[in-house]
Scaffold this motif. Structure first.
Motif, PDB file in Angstrom:
ATOM      1  N   UNK A   1      26.809  33.628  51.541  1.00  0.00           N
ATOM      2  CA  UNK A   1      25.775  32.870  50.841  1.00  0.00           C
ATOM      3  C   UNK A   1      26.265  32.210  49.550  1.00  0.00           C
ATOM      4  N   UNK A   2      27.567  32.306  49.256  1.00  0.00           N
ATOM      5  CA  UNK A   2      28.072  31.830  47.975  1.00  0.00           C
ATOM      6  C   UNK A   2      28.851  30.527  48.106  1.00  0.00           C
ATOM      7  N   UNK A   3      28.670  29.690  47.106  1.00  0.00           N
ATOM      8  CA  UNK A   3      29.445  28.459  46.971  1.00  0.00           C
ATOM      9  C   UNK A   3      29.452  28.132  45.485  1.00  0.00           C
ATOM     10  N   UNK A   4      30.411  28.748  44.770  1.00  0.00           N
ATOM     11  CA  UNK A   4      30.368  28.661  43.306  1.00  0.00           C
ATOM     12  C   UNK A   4      31.777  28.732  42.743  1.00  0.00           C
ATOM     13  N   UNK A   5      31.917  28.334  41.482  1.00  0.00           N
ATOM     14  CA  UNK A   5      33.229  28.353  40.826  1.00  0.00           C
ATOM     15  C   UNK A   5      33.071  28.607  39.320  1.00  0.00           C
ATOM     16  N   UNK A   6      32.720  29.827  38.938  1.00  0.00           N
ATOM     17  CA  UNK A   6      32.550  30.160  37.520  1.00  0.00           C
ATOM     18  C   UNK A   6      33.877  30.319  36.792  1.00  0.00           C
ATOM     19  N   UNK A   7      33.787  30.423  35.484  1.00  0.00           N
ATOM     20  CA  UNK A   7      34.963  30.627  34.634  1.00  0.00           C
ATOM     21  C   UNK A   7      35.454  32.069  34.736  1.00  0.00           C
ATOM     22  N   UNK A   8      36.773  32.245  34.717  1.00  0.00           N
ATOM     23  CA  UNK A   8      37.381  33.574  34.822  1.00  0.00           C
ATOM     24  C   UNK A   8      38.193  33.883  33.571  1.00  0.00           C
ATOM     25  N   UNK A   9      38.328  35.186  33.310  1.00  0.00           N
ATOM     26  CA  UNK A   9      39.138  35.665  32.193  1.00  0.00           C
ATOM     27  C   UNK A   9      39.965  36.861  32.666  1.00  0.00           C
TER      28      UNK A   9
END
Length: 214
Positions: free
Chosen positions: A65-73
């Motif tokens: 259900x996911x289609x996303x690209x958040x910021x990573x650390x």
């Protein structure tokens, strides 16, 4: 793709570089002096450095259900030995935050409003890393190891949110440049495998990494 990346990470971490220095018959060094940024060429074989690195980038999750690209650390530290004229191998431990994912087009053809709950992926890493100095401070790198993660998410079969944790694996490869014996900057592509109970949070990341060596 992920199997190829895992193989590339192990090859980068385990390959042997050709000697970068040559001498003529009289014993005179005929090779140009190593650049100040090529820190491994300035070390004796068998020596090593503690290092600490920090990364920031973007994750890519296209699962269920996911289609996303958040910021990573991420933060990482360890020790690297010089095992060849232009090659280092090391061990590392770290922690990463791969972002909060939003549910999109789950369970039907429309967006669902589940953004009030965090669908997150966080984890600890422990593994090996390797790097080869290619030319005057320019290097290629690889890393691989185990990934102990915790996450929250949904699958395509039900509307229940799952709280999950498991030990999986990670692998990555990159390229960068050493500006001095102590500081380098690079870019990398990493894969973090995170799958359990029908929920897949496996994530690819593209990051910029700064490394400081002591």
């Amino acid at each position: 793709m992920k199997k190829s990346l895992l193989a590339l990470a192990f090859i980068s971490a385990g390959a042997c570089a050709l000697p970068a220095l040559a001498q003529d018959a009289s014993g005179t060094d005929t090779t140009a002096p190593a650049a100040s940024g090529n820190y491994q060429s300035n070390q004796a074989v068998g020596s090593g450095n503690w290092f600490l690195s920090g990364s920031v980038g973007q994750s890519h999750l296209y699962q269920g259900p996911y289609n996303d690209h958040p910021t990573t650390y991420a933060i990482n530290g360890g020790y690297r030995w010089k095992v060849g004229q232009d090659m280092g191998l090391g061990v590392e431990v770290g922690y990463n935050d791969l972002g909060n994912f939003k549910v999109k087009n789950a369970f039907n053809s429309n967006d669902v409003n589940l953004t009030d709950q965090r669908n997150a992926l966080r984890g600890w890493t422990a593994g090996v890393n390797g790097r080869i100095d290619v030319y005057r401070g320019l290097y290629v790198s690889g890393r691989a190891g185990v990934y102990g993660w915790k996450g929250h998410g949904y699958n395509n079969q039900d509307i229940n949110r799952h709280n999950l944790d498991k030990v999986d694996y990670y692998a990555g490869a990159g390229v960068g440049y050493d500006f001095s014996d102590h500081f380098g900057l690079g870019v990398s592509y990493d894969v973090y495998h995170a799958k359990k109970d029908g929920v897949s949070l496996s994530t690819d990341t593209a990051s910029v990494t700064a490394e400081y060596r002591f």
